[in-house]
Design a protein around this motif. Structure first.
Motif, PDB file in Angstrom:
ATOM      1  N   GLY B  11       0.814  -1.213   0.000  1.00  0.00           N
ATOM      2  CA  GLY B  11       0.000   0.000   0.000  1.00  0.00           C
ATOM      3  C   GLY B  11       0.844   1.258   0.000  1.00  0.00           C
ATOM      4  O   GLY B  11       0.506   2.244   0.643  1.00  0.00           O
ATOM      5  N   ARG B  59      -5.891  -5.218   1.783  1.00  0.00           N
ATOM      6  CA  ARG B  59      -7.200  -5.375   2.408  1.00  0.00           C
ATOM      7  C   ARG B  59      -7.080  -5.776   3.856  1.00  0.00           C
ATOM      8  O   ARG B  59      -7.846  -5.357   4.711  1.00  0.00           O
ATOM      9  N   GLY B  64      -7.675  -0.561   1.660  1.00  0.00           N
ATOM     10  CA  GLY B  64      -8.275  -0.571   0.334  1.00  0.00           C
ATOM     11  C   GLY B  64      -8.191  -1.969  -0.245  1.00  0.00           C
ATOM     12  O   GLY B  64      -8.331  -2.957   0.474  1.00  0.00           O
ATOM     13  N   GLU B  65      -7.922  -2.053  -1.520  1.00  0.00           N
ATOM     14  CA  GLU B  65      -7.918  -3.359  -2.159  1.00  0.00           C
ATOM     15  C   GLU B  65      -6.798  -3.416  -3.186  1.00  0.00           C
ATOM     16  O   GLU B  65      -6.564  -2.451  -3.901  1.00  0.00           O
TER      17      GLU B  65
END
Lengths: 778, 147
Positions: B11, B59, B64-65
């Motif tokens: 991320g 996640r 987020g993803e």
């Protein structure tokens, strides 16, 4: 006897080996209780076995050592140096003797008396050498069997599993590249060897559960004799294979449950008669594999378990509060049977009823990761289900798909597979819940796509229904997009995060190397909201429920044994079976085929002639009875869209029509049934009833009822004079006849007093039939 | 104290995995989703005849993803309780030597990071967050249940 001796020798050797270290440790620390105990156990075992085999010298030795050690254990004697040496000398001597027995020789050397005397308190220890003779040359006569730790087998097994996976991957790679024929050949050989090895290694751990079941009839016989009861044992599923170790683990729980069933479940013959049951109690024990579990059902038809009594007992014993007891469901009440110290037995018998049983059963089963369930109806009997995991890691499975994703379903749980748009299948939505009716059997239907929350591009009626019987539950139908293949899958446990969904039993790799999730059928049902407790009988509905069975023109085009193209109405075909030539015999005037444990009259050929070893047989059903129809192969599923040219004479073929562009003979199933079942039906004085032959409802629904009422059913072409004619509407009576005419109407309420009978008024129909034949029918 | 660390980026943040825990670094191509599984379970993948449970670390951290649409993802393979997992990361950078024991981080981190943090370690490349791989695999849901 030789076997027993060999076992004895093996056991002794094993213990001696294990003892080797203990002896030395004990020598250093004579007051070590654990060591003392294990040495004591050894001499005790040897003593016990010797008495049986008549080895007097061994027995005397071990007996003396046991006495001395017992004194030590009881604290009457303190272990001192001389005692330790004396005991060690005895053990060494035992080792030598065992070696001699194994070699089949008489053991001559040494004087046991000296050794025994040395065990006496205060005796001077003999200078027995610690040089153990166990491992001398002669003793090494190669044993035919070896004992392996299960752990090692597990390792080998998992290695072989990995090997299978690696082979699958290699197979895929080979398919992708244009490989040499010689490479392919070598790979084939490797594949074969791996398959063989896998079988062998699987077998080393597996055992048929029969080994466990085989002792049951005798046990039940003895028990019931002792208790003055009559019990019939029905055992099924003995060919289910289970991990060897697992079989040992469930032996005691199973025995206990059966003892309970005979002792408390099944009543005495007099009581049974009073309750309106047969005086012989029925105890059925069955095993089946369901996914990665083995289910063992023990069902008796005895007096059942009184849940109220259990609750009262539990409250009295203080294990539950009265307030909680009132809130318990029937299932929870029954589960009290597993609480320690509860028993509903009025009196304690020598067999069971001391209240120390079921809790032990449960803890034993749970220890191996299993579950015990109980279900009981007072007065009707009890069903105990043992669910134990199968350590077998290779299971046959069916792969299905939703959208583009593949999944596997354990084959053991699959009852059948039908197309959702098949003629014998009706799908209904009741309050948003799916209900499938498959050949008159109703079951919940769930869509796999919905359960998984996946998008599916296949409309509902194009799906395929997989009818599943999950572990310990009732049937349900799972709608999937597509069915693919049967595969033998190496199942590995999935990661906890995956298992947490409750849907899956494990993961595996398909032949193409991609991971596949294996479903747990019970989990899928649970997530899909299917209630599995529903009683099985409730699922069976009366045949009169589906009203929309109209005649459909789907036919199965096939080639008969004589090579002719023929077609048969699909609705009549229950299923297709492949049978060995040997199961077809000429018997009692006609060909008959054996399918499992039933024998059906066989149509389609007068004799088998020469051909393949296997032939295919349609199982045709008229709703009540079945016949077989032998044929060569299926060509296709077609519809009749051309005119049917009727045959001139009634016979096995009712007509000819163009199907798929070529003429095909239409099989006259009615004639076949009449021919092959008629012989039975015609016996005795019978009424004759004429039914319109072209009406599917009448043929499929009414006909069995009429036949059951004792009528011989004919159609318009038959020359017999009917006693009764049944017509599906006014004005359709057709032809003149001397007997009665029954007119059926579609509406329950009669529009006028026309004497017609509502088509589902079974009682009305039967009484009319009876009246019509003047009591001739039955 | 010479623990080796694998520097990865999740991320957008550079963090360290204890390299002893990491079996290998792979590029995942096929990913088979696991319907109904916790959201941070991205799916299953196969590596040398073994099934890997693929964890979407982004996640798992509530960040987020991960975008798995482009197909190939870098992932670190770890074994936990006999199961093999592939942790999707943005990129795998380097293996460095830890120069200190993990020390508590007093600054406020994001909730997701807080959950998986083992502490801060000094390296040649500056301080890095040492990540508890097991917590990363467990994901947010099990944490919530445990609480």
């Amino acid at each position: 006897m030789d076997d027993l001796i060999a076992d004895f020798v093996a056991e002794c050797r094993e213990m001696l080996e294990a003892l080797g270290g203990e002896i030395v440790a004990w020598e250093a620390q004579p007051d070590d209780r654990a060591r003392l105990d294990s040495i004591f156990r050894f001499v005790h075992t040897v003593k016990g076995n010797c008495g049986f085999f008549e080895f007097p010298r061994l027995e005397a030795l071990s007996h003396a050592a046991e006495d001395a050690l017992a004194d030590v254990r009881a604290g009457r004697r303190t272990p001192d140096g001389p005692l330790v040496s004396a005991v060690l000398a005895v053990i060494d001597r035992i080792g030598e003797m065992v070696a001699a027995i194994e070699a089949g020789e008489e053991f001559a050397g040494g004087d046991d008396h000296v050794l025994i005397q040395a065990l006496e308190p205060g005796a001077e220890g003999p200078a027995a050498s610690a040089a153990v003779a166990v491992a001398d040359g002669k003793a090494a006569a190669a044993p035919r069997t070896i004992r392996l730790s299960v752990e090692l087998l597990d390792r080998v097994m998992s290695g072989v599993s990995d090997m299978v996976l690696a082979r699958n991957e290699l197979a895929r790679r080979l398919r992708e590249t244009d490989s040499d024929v010689t490479v392919d050949g070598a790979f084939e050989r490797l594949s074969g060897i791996i398959a063989e090895m896998r079988d062998a290694i699987t077998r080393t751990r597996m055992q048929r559960i029969e080994n466990l079941f085989v002792a049951l009839p005798r046990m039940v016989r003895d028990l019931s004799g002792e208790l003055g009861k009559q019990v019939l044992v029905d055992i099924d599923g003995g060919d289910v294979e289970l991990d060897r170790e697992m079989i040992e683990m469930i032996r005691d729980p199973l025995t206990h449950i059966i003892r309970n069933a005979v002792d408390h479940g099944i009543e005495k013959p007099a009581e049974r008669l009073k309750a309106g049951k047969r005086e012989i109690g029925l105890l059925s024990v069955s095993a089946r594999q369901s996914g990665n579990q083995i289910l063992i059902d023990i069902v008796d038809d005895g007096k059942g378990i009184d849940g109220k009594k259990l609750v009262e007992k539990a409250v009295a014993a203080g294990s539950i509060e009265a307030a909680d007891a009132a809130k318990m469901t029937a299932r929870e009440r029954l589960a009290l049977i597993f609480e320690a110290g509860l028993s509903t037995a009025k009196e304690v018998t020598s067999i069971s009823g001391r209240g120390v049983g079921m809790d032990v059963v449960r803890s034993n089963v749970e220890r191996i990761g299993g579950i015990v369930e109980v279900d009981s109806t007072p007065g009707n009997g009890t069903r105990m289900t043992l669910r134990v995991p199968l350590t077998l890691t290779i299971i046959p499975a069916l792969t299905v798909s939703i959208g583009s994703q593949h999944f596997a379903i354990p084959r053991a749980a699959i009852e059948e597979i039908v197309r959702a748009n098949g003629t014998s299948v009706t799908l209904d939505s009741i309050g948003g819940a799916g209900v499938a009716t498959i050949r008159g059997r109703r079951m919940p239907e769930i869509s796999l796509a919905d359960v998984l929350g996946l998008a599916s591009d296949v409309p509902d009626d194009q799906r395929t229904l997989v009818v599943l019987r999950p572990a310990g539950g009732d049937l349900y139908a799972l709608a999937v997009d597509r069915i693919h293949d049967h595969e033998e899958l190496v199942v590995k446990p999935a990661a906890p995060a995956v298992m947490a969904t409750g849907l899956y039993a494990g993961t595996t790799l398909a032949d193409d190397g991609s991971p596949i999730l294996l479903f747990d059928p019970a989990g899928v049902a649970e997530v899909g909201g299917v209630k599995l407790e529903a009683q099985e009988r409730a699922a069976r509905i009366v045949e009169t429920a589906s009203t929309n069975t109209i005649r459909d023109d789907n036919v199965l085009l096939f080639r008969g044994l004589d090579g002719n193209r023929r077609a048969i109405r699909l609705a009549l075909v229950d299923r297709i079976e492949e049978v060995g030539r040997g199961s077809i015999r000429q018997a009692a005037g006609q060909l008959r085929v054996q399918l499992g444990d039933i024998i059906l009259p066989l149509a389609g050929a007068d004799s088998l002639g020469e051909g393949d070893d296997k032939v295919r047989v349609f199982r045709l059903s008229d709703g009540a009875r079945e016949i077989g129809y032998v044929f060569r192969d299926v060509i296709d599923l077609m519809t009749i869209d051309h005119e049917v040219i009727p045959a001139e004479h009634p016979g096995a073929v009712s007509g000819v029509s163009l199907i798929g562009g070529e003429p095909a003979e239409l099989v006259d199933a009615h004639w076949l049934f009449a021919q092959h079942l008629g012989a039975i039906a015609r016996a005795g004085e019978q009424g004759v009833c004429r039914l319109p032959s072209g009406d599917a409802w009448i043929q499929n629904m009414l006909r069995p009822i009429v036949e059951a009422a004792g009528y011989l059913v004919i159609d318009e072409h038959d020359e017999l004079i009917p006693d009764v004619v049944i017509a599906s509407g006014p004005g359709e009576t057709g032809g003149s006849h001397s007997g009665h005419t029954l007119v059926l109407r579609d509406e329950p309420e009669a529009s006028g007093d026309d004497g017609s009978i509502y088509r589902y008024d079974r009682a009305g129909l039967l009484s009319a039939l009876k009246a019509a034949s003047g009591g001739k029918g039955r | 104290m010479s623990q080796l660390l694998l520097i990865v980026s999740i991320g957008g943040s550079r963090v360290a995995f204890p390299s002893a825990a990491v079996e290998s670094v792979v590029e995942l191509d096929t990913l088979i989703p696991v319907p109904r599984a916790a959201p941070h379970v991205a799916g299953l993948s196969a590596l040398r005849s073994r099934v890997l449970t693929v964890i979407d670390t982004v996640r798992s951290l509530d960040l987020g993803e991960s975008d798995c649409s482009d197909g190939i993802r870098e992932a670190a393979v770890v074994e936990l309780d006999g199961h093999h997992y592939a942790l999707i990361v943005d990129s795998v950078e380097d293996v460095v030597e830890a120069m200190s024991d993990p020390s508590p981080i007093r600054a406020a981190m994001g909730e997701g990071w807080e959950r998986v943090a083992l502490g801060m370690v000094e390296t040649d490349e500056g301080p890095l967050l040492l990540v508890n791989v097991a917590a990363l695999i467990a994901g947010p849901s099990s944490e919530a249940r445990a609480a």
